[in-house]
Structure formats: structure tokens, C-alpha cells
Design a protein around this motif. Sequence first.
Motif, PDB file in Angstrom:
ATOM      1  N   LEU A 198      24.988  15.943  33.010  1.00  0.00           N
ATOM      2  CA  LEU A 198      23.714  15.257  33.244  1.00  0.00           C
ATOM      3  C   LEU A 198      23.156  14.611  31.992  1.00  0.00           C
ATOM      4  N   LEU A 199      23.575  15.087  30.833  1.00  0.00           N
ATOM      5  CA  LEU A 199      23.020  14.602  29.565  1.00  0.00           C
ATOM      6  C   LEU A 199      23.253  13.096  29.412  1.00  0.00           C
ATOM      7  N   GLY A 200      22.185  12.397  29.044  1.00  0.00           N
ATOM      8  CA  GLY A 200      22.268  10.952  28.893  1.00  0.00           C
ATOM      9  C   GLY A 200      21.968  10.189  30.159  1.00  0.00           C
ATOM     10  N   ARG A 201      21.861  10.913  31.276  1.00  0.00           N
ATOM     11  CA  ARG A 201      21.583  10.273  32.565  1.00  0.00           C
ATOM     12  C   ARG A 201      20.169  10.566  33.059  1.00  0.00           C
ATOM     13  N   VAL A 202      19.637  11.720  32.649  1.00  0.00           N
ATOM     14  CA  VAL A 202      18.256  12.077  32.991  1.00  0.00           C
ATOM     15  C   VAL A 202      17.616  12.674  31.737  1.00  0.00           C
ATOM     16  N   PRO A 203      16.284  12.722  31.649  1.00  0.00           N
ATOM     17  CA  PRO A 203      15.614  13.293  30.468  1.00  0.00           C
ATOM     18  C   PRO A 203      16.027  14.735  30.213  1.00  0.00           C
ATOM     19  N   LEU A 204      15.981  15.155  28.942  1.00  0.00           N
ATOM     20  CA  LEU A 204      16.407  16.499  28.566  1.00  0.00           C
ATOM     21  C   LEU A 204      15.631  17.579  29.312  1.00  0.00           C
ATOM     22  N   ALA A 205      14.328  17.371  29.487  1.00  0.00           N
ATOM     23  CA  ALA A 205      13.523  18.378  30.191  1.00  0.00           C
ATOM     24  C   ALA A 205      14.013  18.542  31.629  1.00  0.00           C
ATOM     25  N   GLU A 206      14.425  17.453  32.256  1.00  0.00           N
ATOM     26  CA  GLU A 206      14.939  17.526  33.622  1.00  0.00           C
ATOM     27  C   GLU A 206      16.308  18.188  33.653  1.00  0.00           C
ATOM     28  N   VAL A 207      17.132  17.909  32.641  1.00  0.00           N
ATOM     29  CA  VAL A 207      18.427  18.585  32.543  1.00  0.00           C
ATOM     30  C   VAL A 207      18.220  20.095  32.482  1.00  0.00           C
ATOM     31  N   ALA A 209      15.668  21.884  33.517  1.00  0.00           N
ATOM     32  CA  ALA A 209      15.152  22.407  34.783  1.00  0.00           C
ATOM     33  C   ALA A 209      16.249  22.478  35.843  1.00  0.00           C
ATOM     34  N   ARG A 210      17.055  21.435  35.950  1.00  0.00           N
ATOM     35  CA  ARG A 210      18.102  21.397  36.965  1.00  0.00           C
ATOM     36  C   ARG A 210      19.170  22.466  36.729  1.00  0.00           C
ATOM     37  N   CYS A 211      19.429  22.774  35.471  1.00  0.00           N
ATOM     38  CA  CYS A 211      20.546  23.659  35.137  1.00  0.00           C
ATOM     39  C   CYS A 211      20.146  25.120  34.959  1.00  0.00           C
ATOM     40  N   GLY A 212      18.868  25.418  35.119  1.00  0.00           N
ATOM     41  CA  GLY A 212      18.437  26.805  35.069  1.00  0.00           C
ATOM     42  C   GLY A 212      18.059  27.326  33.698  1.00  0.00           C
ATOM     43  N   TYR A 213      17.868  26.432  32.725  1.00  0.00           N
ATOM     44  CA  TYR A 213      17.364  26.870  31.422  1.00  0.00           C
ATOM     45  C   TYR A 213      15.855  27.062  31.525  1.00  0.00           C
ATOM     46  N   SER A 214      15.319  27.975  30.731  1.00  0.00           N
ATOM     47  CA  SER A 214      13.887  28.276  30.834  1.00  0.00           C
ATOM     48  C   SER A 214      13.034  27.089  30.412  1.00  0.00           C
ATOM     49  N   ASP A 215      13.521  26.297  29.460  1.00  0.00           N
ATOM     50  CA  ASP A 215      12.814  25.085  29.041  1.00  0.00           C
ATOM     51  C   ASP A 215      13.758  24.251  28.183  1.00  0.00           C
ATOM     52  N   GLN A 216      13.273  23.118  27.697  1.00  0.00           N
ATOM     53  CA  GLN A 216      14.114  22.220  26.906  1.00  0.00           C
ATOM     54  C   GLN A 216      14.572  22.876  25.608  1.00  0.00           C
ATOM     55  N   SER A 220      18.399  23.320  24.193  1.00  0.00           N
ATOM     56  CA  SER A 220      18.824  22.876  22.864  1.00  0.00           C
ATOM     57  C   SER A 220      19.494  24.000  22.081  1.00  0.00           C
ATOM     58  N   ARG A 221      18.956  25.213  22.195  1.00  0.00           N
ATOM     59  CA  ARG A 221      19.558  26.345  21.492  1.00  0.00           C
ATOM     60  C   ARG A 221      20.962  26.637  22.024  1.00  0.00           C
ATOM     61  N   GLU A 222      21.093  26.627  23.333  1.00  0.00           N
ATOM     62  CA  GLU A 222      22.398  26.891  23.932  1.00  0.00           C
ATOM     63  C   GLU A 222      23.393  25.791  23.591  1.00  0.00           C
ATOM     64  N   TRP A 223      22.929  24.546  23.597  1.00  0.00           N
ATOM     65  CA  TRP A 223      23.807  23.421  23.275  1.00  0.00           C
ATOM     66  C   TRP A 223      24.322  23.547  21.847  1.00  0.00           C
ATOM     67  N   SER A 224      23.421  23.883  20.923  1.00  0.00           N
ATOM     68  CA  SER A 224      23.822  24.031  19.519  1.00  0.00           C
ATOM     69  C   SER A 224      24.821  25.171  19.356  1.00  0.00           C
ATOM     70  N   ALA A 225      24.615  26.263  20.113  1.00  0.00           N
ATOM     71  CA  ALA A 225      25.510  27.413  20.013  1.00  0.00           C
ATOM     72  C   ALA A 225      26.899  27.103  20.558  1.00  0.00           C
ATOM     73  N   LEU A 226      26.982  26.362  21.657  1.00  0.00           N
ATOM     74  CA  LEU A 226      28.259  26.113  22.318  1.00  0.00           C
ATOM     75  C   LEU A 226      28.941  24.827  21.878  1.00  0.00           C
ATOM     76  N   ALA A 227      28.154  23.844  21.421  1.00  0.00           N
ATOM     77  CA  ALA A 227      28.724  22.558  21.030  1.00  0.00           C
ATOM     78  C   ALA A 227      28.756  22.352  19.524  1.00  0.00           C
ATOM     79  N   GLY A 228      27.982  23.155  18.789  1.00  0.00           N
ATOM     80  CA  GLY A 228      27.949  22.971  17.346  1.00  0.00           C
ATOM     81  C   GLY A 228      27.081  21.829  16.893  1.00  0.00           C
ATOM     82  N   CYS A 229      26.274  21.284  17.799  1.00  0.00           N
ATOM     83  CA  CYS A 229      25.353  20.196  17.460  1.00  0.00           C
ATOM     84  C   CYS A 229      24.249  20.177  18.505  1.00  0.00           C
TER      85      CYS A 229
END
Length: 256
Positions: A198-207, A209-216, A220-229
Motif C-alpha cells: 500500500l505504501l506510496g498509493r495511500v497516505p501513511l496514516a491510512e496504511v 490503519a488498514r494494516c492493523g498498526y496502532s498509529d503511523q 514507522s518503527r516496524e518499517w525501520s526494524a524490518l526494512a532498515g529504513c
Amino acid sequence: MPYDVEFGAPGVHRGLPGTSLTFVLPLDEPLRVSWDGKADSLHSAWSSLSGLHPAPAAVHHDGSQRGVQLALTIAGARAILGLPAAALAGTLTDVDEAVVPRPLRELPGRLHDAATWPQRISVVDRTLASLVAHSDGTGPQVEVGHALARLTRGVRVTEVAEEVGYSRRRLSTLVRDECGVTPKEFQRVARFELARGLLGRVPLAEVAARCGYSDQAHLSREWSALAGCSPTTWLREEFPFVQDGGPGGDAGWDHD
């Protein structure tokens, strides 16, 4: 899927985690892959097999890349490789090192003998179809397959265990034996994979919400942990290549 990408200069991509195994057959030069930040783990070969991994890989290139990349499902790993996905979890290997069927070991050479993309795709398709046709039909237990599907949809591990009639501990053992990761790790990577699509197709806050993260911020924390950026760094540096059909696309290894 085939890939043929010009980057303009040598560099390093991030290979992002996913719920499938990654099988890459490069054409122009051996594929050089290491775990991000661990130069001593560099693996170079004319094929690359990567099991499930909850951390980014570093894919090195000299300015361009061509080849074929496949994303193998958990069931597909058994049918194509003759192995449970757990046998390759967290590894960077190739068809010469791994204990895989002979047709798969011969595939890199046959791919290089093909002169056109249609011929290359046909070689890969015929090889994989033959392996599936001659597999022994052994796959993940029905309960494990159901559990993985439910975990991918974000259902809590305890609920999934109840659905398939196992204790949480028993389910964890079966999933780990099949995939090489725990149910919670599999679910974490599945959620990340959904967010990546979904990234790049809808706003980060919507990503988020749709994916079950508590907030943006959680996203971001999970993305940095799993993607390294951060998600914004990936969007800036990688998203154009994903859109152009570069190595990995929306499955398996995406590149940054």
C-alpha cells in the motif's frame, strides 16, 4: 517474474522480508547478497535462495540487473524445492549448495543458454511445472495452512490455535517446523508485507490503519526494524523502481 533494470550507478538494494521464499536467477553476473550491515555474510552465485527472514538483506549491483525472480509460497517450497520452508529460514544460499532436485540445479545454465525473454520464461515455466508434477504431493498440514492464512489476515494467535484445535504452544511448534519462524513473527512480516503493497498509493496514516498498526508512528518503527529504513526513505529511493517492475516488485525482495 523477469526483471531488466538500469540504475545508472553501482549500489546496494535492501531485500525486504516477506511471507514467501525468494528464488533469483541472474543473467549478467552472479547475484551478490548479504544481510544488511554484515559484509561477512556476502553470498555470490548464479542463483540465490533466501528463506523467510525478519531482517533486510543487502543486494549488491554494478548499475544494472537482469534475470528472473520467483516468490515461492510455503506450500510452493515443498513442491518446487522438495524442502519445508523452515530448512532455508534466515539463510542466503543457492541451488548448488542447497539439497534441491537436479532440474533446479541445472536451471541457471539452461536459462543462460536461452537467447530471448520468451525462451527464458518458457525454460523456467517448464522446469517448475515438471517439478510440481513429479513432487510427492507432501505439503504443510491442513491445519498449518489454515493457520498461516488466518495469521496473514491478522487474526490473533490464540484465536487461530482455537480454530485449528491446537494449543498455542503446539501451533507455534508446527508453524516453526514448517516455516522456520514463530506464528507471531510470521504475522509481523505478513503485516509488513501488506503495508509495503500500500505504501506510496495511500497516505501513511491510512496504511497504518488498514494494516492493523496502532498509529503511523507504530508503522514507522516496524518499517525501520524490518526494512532498515523509514517508510519515507523507501518511498524516495525505491518506489520508482518497484513501479517500473524492478527486481522483487511487490513480493519477495523489494529493493531500496
